[in-house]
Design a protein around this motif. Sequence first.
Motif, PDB file in Angstrom:
ATOM      1  N   SER A 187       0.877  -1.166  -0.076  1.00 19.32           N
ATOM      2  CA  SER A 187      -0.004   0.001   0.252  1.00 19.32           C
ATOM      3  C   SER A 187       0.840   1.192   0.031  1.00 19.32           C
ATOM      4  N   ARG A 188       0.304   2.245  -0.566  1.00 22.00           N
ATOM      5  CA  ARG A 188       1.164   3.653  -0.468  1.00 22.00           C
ATOM      6  C   ARG A 188       0.366   4.608   0.506  1.00 22.00           C
ATOM      7  N   LEU A 189       0.759   4.942   1.439  1.00 19.69           N
ATOM      8  CA  LEU A 189       0.307   6.117   2.364  1.00 19.69           C
ATOM      9  C   LEU A 189       0.882   7.396   2.394  1.00 19.69           C
ATOM     10  N   LEU A 190       0.270   8.410   2.445  1.00 19.34           N
ATOM     11  CA  LEU A 190       0.645   9.788   2.693  1.00 19.34           C
ATOM     12  C   LEU A 190      -0.094  10.285   3.928  1.00 19.34           C
ATOM     13  N   ILE A 191       0.802  10.706   4.825  1.00 20.28           N
ATOM     14  CA  ILE A 191       0.031  11.349   6.243  1.00 20.28           C
ATOM     15  C   ILE A 191       0.511  13.014   6.166  1.00 20.28           C
ATOM     16  N   GLN A 192      -0.622  13.647   5.769  1.00 23.37           N
ATOM     17  CA  GLN A 192      -0.774  15.119   5.893  1.00 23.37           C
ATOM     18  C   GLN A 192      -0.898  15.635   7.378  1.00 23.37           C
ATOM     19  N   LEU A 193       0.063  16.481   7.698  1.00 26.30           N
ATOM     20  CA  LEU A 193      -0.237  17.149   9.115  1.00 26.30           C
ATOM     21  C   LEU A 193      -1.052  18.280   9.079  1.00 26.30           C
ATOM     22  N   ASP A 194      -1.364  18.747   8.130  1.00 23.50           N
ATOM     23  CA  ASP A 194      -2.496  19.945   8.050  1.00 23.50           C
ATOM     24  C   ASP A 194      -2.961  20.050   6.727  1.00 23.50           C
TER      25      ASP A 194
END
Length: 203
Positions: free
Chosen positions: A112-119
């Motif tokens: 899987s590919r994940l992007l965690i956006q902090l804002d």
Amino acid sequence: PMSDADKLRASRIKLALIFLLPILAVGLATLAFYSGLGVPKSTFNKGELVQPPRQIDDMAVRTAGGEPWRYGSRDWSLLVVNSGACAERCRERLYLTRQIRIALGRDADRVSRLLIQLDAAGDADFAAFVKEQHPDLELLRADAGELRGLLGRAGDPDPVAEQPIYIVDQRGFVMMRYLARHAGHDTIADMRFLLKYSNEKSP
């Protein structure tokens, strides 16, 4: 000739070995991956080990829509963290994770590919960009303080400023990272090793 007591003792030793050998094999394989002991240099991990591995579910992660998110039942993942607009460097990292996944061939569906956006991402076209270029990318949100507490401890590269590509294992542990100095084929080589090993150990 062996006495009954000797035969019973020998049977017990054989039974103990039957139970212990699989545990020993897994332990040695894990030791080999993390230490390189007995592993040819061409297959020794090329990324940086995250010491100790960090459990992604130890922080509160939400979906892009704000729902609680857990790592759940999945195989392996490539994770990138971003703050603010997903500008050139962020997009380059997303492109690289996409190419790494493609290079895995038949094993691509296991990653899987994940992007965690902090804002909030500042780009008005970001959703369109993801839909067009990265339809398989899972968009997530997390608190910046929590994330730095998990992945930005003393001695860790800054998870936002340096934007490592992280590998998350099947149990949700962030266990390796790749910085700008690592080539894409370094990640591919390690992923192939991990996928091969985990596939061999699957029931």
